[in-house]
Design a protein around this motif. Sequence first.
Motif, mmCIF file in Angstrom:
data_model
loop_
_atom_site.group_PDB
_atom_site.id
_atom_site.type_symbol
_atom_site.label_atom_id
_atom_site.label_comp_id
_atom_site.label_asym_id
_atom_site.label_seq_id
_atom_site.Cartn_x
_atom_site.Cartn_y
_atom_site.Cartn_z
ATOM 1 N N ASN A 109 -34.375 -31.149 43.026
ATOM 2 C CA ASN A 109 -33.748 -29.850 43.656
ATOM 3 C C ASN A 109 -32.663 -29.617 42.523
ATOM 4 O O ASN A 109 -31.637 -29.416 43.223
ATOM 5 C CB ASN A 109 -33.064 -30.438 44.989
ATOM 6 C CG ASN A 109 -34.526 -30.116 45.819
ATOM 7 O OD1 ASN A 109 -35.233 -29.545 45.979
ATOM 8 N ND2 ASN A 109 -34.370 -31.815 46.795
ATOM 9 N N ALA A 110 -32.428 -29.458 41.076
ATOM 10 C CA ALA A 110 -31.512 -29.525 40.518
ATOM 11 C C ALA A 110 -31.223 -27.998 40.151
ATOM 12 O O ALA A 110 -31.158 -26.575 40.937
ATOM 13 C CB ALA A 110 -32.307 -29.057 39.598
ATOM 14 N N THR A 111 -29.587 -28.853 40.291
ATOM 15 C CA THR A 111 -28.155 -27.487 41.000
ATOM 16 C C THR A 111 -26.951 -27.281 39.448
ATOM 17 O O THR A 111 -27.295 -28.548 39.122
ATOM 18 C CB THR A 111 -27.619 -27.518 42.027
ATOM 19 O OG1 THR A 111 -28.503 -27.780 43.136
ATOM 20 C CG2 THR A 111 -26.600 -26.438 42.478
ATOM 21 N N ILE A 112 -27.322 -26.098 39.175
ATOM 22 C CA ILE A 112 -26.439 -25.744 38.255
ATOM 23 C C ILE A 112 -24.913 -25.425 38.944
ATOM 24 O O ILE A 112 -24.358 -24.773 39.418
ATOM 25 C CB ILE A 112 -25.999 -24.881 37.055
ATOM 26 C CG1 ILE A 112 -27.948 -25.119 36.556
ATOM 27 C CG2 ILE A 112 -25.445 -25.174 36.229
ATOM 28 C CD1 ILE A 112 -28.248 -24.041 35.400
ATOM 29 N N LEU A 113 -24.108 -26.344 38.466
ATOM 30 C CA LEU A 113 -22.630 -26.821 39.777
ATOM 31 C C LEU A 113 -21.408 -25.444 39.031
ATOM 32 O O LEU A 113 -21.208 -24.618 39.374
ATOM 33 C CB LEU A 113 -21.784 -27.568 40.291
ATOM 34 C CG LEU A 113 -23.294 -28.990 40.701
ATOM 35 C CD1 LEU A 113 -21.834 -30.104 41.118
ATOM 36 C CD2 LEU A 113 -23.413 -28.259 42.204
ATOM 37 N N ARG A 114 -21.409 -25.538 37.091
ATOM 38 C CA ARG A 114 -21.222 -24.817 37.011
ATOM 39 C C ARG A 114 -21.840 -24.234 34.967
ATOM 40 O O ARG A 114 -21.975 -25.308 34.740
ATOM 41 C CB ARG A 114 -19.317 -25.476 37.056
ATOM 42 C CG ARG A 114 -18.828 -26.092 36.717
ATOM 43 C CD ARG A 114 -17.363 -26.635 36.708
ATOM 44 N NE ARG A 114 -16.872 -28.340 36.427
ATOM 45 C CZ ARG A 114 -15.739 -28.166 35.964
ATOM 46 N NH1 ARG A 114 -15.072 -27.220 35.529
ATOM 47 N NH2 ARG A 114 -15.001 -29.128 35.052
ATOM 48 N N VAL A 115 -21.295 -23.915 34.960
ATOM 49 C CA VAL A 115 -20.600 -23.698 33.155
ATOM 50 C C VAL A 115 -19.786 -23.584 32.895
ATOM 51 O O VAL A 115 -18.634 -23.182 33.230
ATOM 52 C CB VAL A 115 -21.868 -22.598 33.257
ATOM 53 C CG1 VAL A 115 -22.065 -22.275 31.239
ATOM 54 C CG2 VAL A 115 -23.372 -23.022 33.432
ATOM 55 N N ILE A 116 -19.656 -24.272 31.037
ATOM 56 C CA ILE A 116 -18.585 -24.405 30.298
ATOM 57 C C ILE A 116 -19.003 -23.397 29.139
ATOM 58 O O ILE A 116 -19.807 -24.145 27.997
ATOM 59 C CB ILE A 116 -17.853 -25.454 30.301
ATOM 60 C CG1 ILE A 116 -17.696 -26.460 31.430
ATOM 61 C CG2 ILE A 116 -16.541 -25.565 29.675
ATOM 62 C CD1 ILE A 116 -16.325 -25.500 32.948
ATOM 63 N N ASP A 117 -17.983 -22.319 29.279
ATOM 64 C CA ASP A 117 -18.533 -22.098 27.351
ATOM 65 C C ASP A 117 -17.447 -23.035 26.721
ATOM 66 O O ASP A 117 -16.165 -21.735 26.647
ATOM 67 C CB ASP A 117 -18.601 -20.024 27.978
ATOM 68 C CG ASP A 117 -19.655 -19.751 28.152
ATOM 69 O OD1 ASP A 117 -21.214 -20.295 28.369
ATOM 70 O OD2 ASP A 117 -19.815 -18.739 29.700
ATOM 71 N N LYS A 118 -18.303 -23.006 25.224
ATOM 72 C CA LYS A 118 -17.155 -23.542 24.328
ATOM 73 C C LYS A 118 -17.414 -22.220 23.119
ATOM 74 O O LYS A 118 -18.460 -21.304 23.151
ATOM 75 C CB LYS A 118 -17.552 -24.862 24.354
ATOM 76 C CG LYS A 118 -17.123 -26.085 25.032
ATOM 77 C CD LYS A 118 -16.025 -25.664 25.758
ATOM 78 C CE LYS A 118 -14.954 -26.868 24.644
ATOM 79 N NZ LYS A 118 -13.826 -26.815 25.383
ATOM 80 N N LYS A 119 -16.784 -22.517 21.796
ATOM 81 C CA LYS A 119 -16.845 -21.841 20.908
ATOM 82 C C LYS A 119 -18.418 -21.518 20.321
ATOM 83 O O LYS A 119 -19.294 -20.773 19.820
ATOM 84 C CB LYS A 119 -16.159 -22.300 19.943
ATOM 85 C CG LYS A 119 -16.396 -21.204 18.773
ATOM 86 C CD LYS A 119 -14.970 -21.317 17.304
ATOM 87 C CE LYS A 119 -15.489 -20.196 16.491
ATOM 88 N NZ LYS A 119 -14.523 -20.728 15.254
ATOM 89 N N ASP A 120 -18.767 -22.534 20.437
ATOM 90 C CA ASP A 120 -20.323 -22.940 19.179
ATOM 91 C C ASP A 120 -21.665 -23.844 20.651
ATOM 92 O O ASP A 120 -22.551 -23.728 20.106
ATOM 93 C CB ASP A 120 -20.551 -24.069 18.474
ATOM 94 C CG ASP A 120 -19.406 -23.138 17.341
ATOM 95 O OD1 ASP A 120 -19.195 -22.347 16.961
ATOM 96 O OD2 ASP A 120 -18.484 -24.261 16.785
ATOM 97 N N TYR A 121 -21.301 -23.217 21.852
ATOM 98 C CA TYR A 121 -22.475 -24.373 22.682
ATOM 99 C C TYR A 121 -21.596 -23.634 24.460
ATOM 100 O O TYR A 121 -20.460 -23.660 24.036
ATOM 101 C CB TYR A 121 -22.478 -25.920 22.673
ATOM 102 C CG TYR A 121 -21.086 -26.238 22.889
ATOM 103 C CD1 TYR A 121 -21.017 -27.364 24.033
ATOM 104 C CD2 TYR A 121 -20.172 -27.022 22.020
ATOM 105 C CE1 TYR A 121 -19.811 -27.478 24.349
ATOM 106 C CE2 TYR A 121 -18.667 -27.730 21.640
ATOM 107 C CZ TYR A 121 -18.896 -27.467 22.933
ATOM 108 O OH TYR A 121 -17.337 -28.969 22.982
#
Length: 737
Positions: A109-121
């Motif tokens: 039941n994996a959930t991606i709660l949020r995504v943080i976009d950085k410059k290289d990753y």
Amino acid sequence: MGACNPGFCSICKSAVRIIILIFLQLMLICNIAFSQDDLNVIRGKWLIYNNAPDFLYNHLARQAFDLLKKRADEVSSITTKESWIERQAFIRKTLDDIIGPFPEKTPLNATILRVIDKKDYRIEHIVFESQPGFYVTSSLFVPSGIKKGARAPAIIYCSGHSEDGYRSNVYMHVILNLVSKGFIVFAFDPVGQGERLEYFDPQTGKSKAGGPTNEHSYPGAQAFISGSSQAYHMIWDGIRAIDYLISRKEVDPLRIGITGRSGGGTQSAYIAAYDNRIYAAAPENYITNYTRLLQTIGPQDAEQNLSNLISSGLDHPDFLIVRAPRPMLMVTTSSDMFSIQGAIETEKEVSEIYKVFEKSENFKRIEDDAGHASTKKNREAMYAFFSKHLANPGDMSDKEIQLPSAEEMKVTPTGQISTSFHSRTVFLLNREISEKEEIILRKQRETPYEFRITAVNSAKRLSGYIEPVACEDPVLTGRIVRDGYVVEKYFVRGEGDYVIPYLLFKSENEGKRYMIYLHPSGKSKEASQGGEIERYVKEGYTVIAPDLPGTGELRSDNFRGDAYFDGVSHNLWYASMLIGRSITGIQAGDVTRLLILLKNRNREAVIDGFARGEMAPVLLHTAAFTKLFNSVILINPYCSYSSIVMNHFYNHSYIPSAVPGSVKSYDLPDLAAFLAPAQLIIEGIRDGDGKTDDVGRINEAVEIIRRGYNLEKAGDKLVILPENSDETVYGLLTRKN
């Protein structure tokens, strides 16, 4: 000199009175101190026993060394590939027996709660369930350079004992360096760390248990009593993390690595040993060997110990041997708290199997001169190791990288899984397992005579009790003459290379009534004039009051370890558990020696056993094993081992008297019930937290005991008394005289 005026004389008189009072108080303190010191049998008197506080630890360590030498001799005799393969099969089965069986795999039941976009990753903050309702906070770090449709190598990062989990600056530096080199990194919080505190206090934002080691050892002790372990849950979290990782389309499932430092080194070594999907492993600042570990810092917190590991024939090198010939890197430092000498010896042993498999290039140890720390040299060696074995070439130098902010690294909305998802805990999971075991145990009690045989045999086996066949002659070290009786000071050899100091209280006309008196604070606690022991002596008892290993003069003050709660060392208990023993089993064997000693002194001796508090389990085990006590008196005992397991909070002073794995096969009320028809007096029974709140457990314990006595038609021999009924106990015992 002029005469004093009346006011001044009044002041002088007051001052004199104060000085006299102070002098009398100082004299009283000195007399008390002298009296207490005078009851010492060996401490400060026998140079050869100046290490008395270390007796218990040294005894456990010596037994471990014998077992470890036997294992080392067996491994050193292996020369063929076939024999090494047999060794690997033995290790796998033994580890499965010690840890498992693991639960069935359930939906993550994996959930991606949020995504943080950085410059290289980018960072994907994920929550998954390693067991139903048991949530794991994690972050997936994905390099920007992965081409669409391509699969990249991935590394699982296990954090050490940091309150922040993998968010620690030291760990984040490693993680982001790996990401900069094209590796996908999956980091998850170990239970009790980061956003997975299990004793989280919302008011303080901290753990009620303390730091990470306490978060592990607090429920870990309960798990050991249940026959499980803290490592069981932490390894399973890692196995399920692999399940999630290989479900990702960006990840090459054939190029999976794992690393971590300190406690993360423990986890990475364990997980890699259990899961063959890990191709390359690089545990850091952990692997040594148990001989050197026991010689130096001793056993560490709960997840770094496994019941019966040493007695089952395993050692640190086996976590590496079982993986051969898959790539393995030992990352070490010369001044680490985990002995570098042990690491060198492990390297020598493990290298043999890689040679036989003709894969010497797959095993290496790297070393730098530092303490328990991450160094640039070691980091770069680790990057190069994964670059080579996970087929990911590039620049493997260690770089300074800007770290994400604390806010960017927060996974859950509240910063804690307990308040965001109301996750289950190790305590709750363990309690559920124990409740199922209890149902089986209750069923077994329905056939009492068969159960009695199996339960006593299980108690002997699980406690590591060794029945003594004889008792050496005691050594007299002094005598104190008191009004109406004397106190003789002796010591006698115990189970191993140590002695048991004891006091023998006897009147001029020694009769046949004897008492073995056990107090958690040792023999001197009630040995002063006017104390509890004197009352029984003056009623005709000859009383023997010992300091059992770990108490009184033999109290283990020098070794505390990192799982030290309220003055109680869990680590010493872990040492006994590693070799298939228990402190209670060892102490019960020594009490049996004293029984033999009294029987040698007087063949017609009628012996009563008296124990307070946490010494009650020792007396119960001894009495159930020997059946030599006429009466057993328990003052303020705790009701059961299950009450420790089932209560969220428990009394730490009870842990050293607990027997690992016991509640699967027997419990303290069972031993008490088996004493019938001997008289049993219990005063002020308590729950596992040292209180009376767990009424259900207390009543259940009393009912088990009562049924056992009624079965033997000895209900009149069982006396259950409320708190502070010492006078009643005294009256019941002295009426017989």
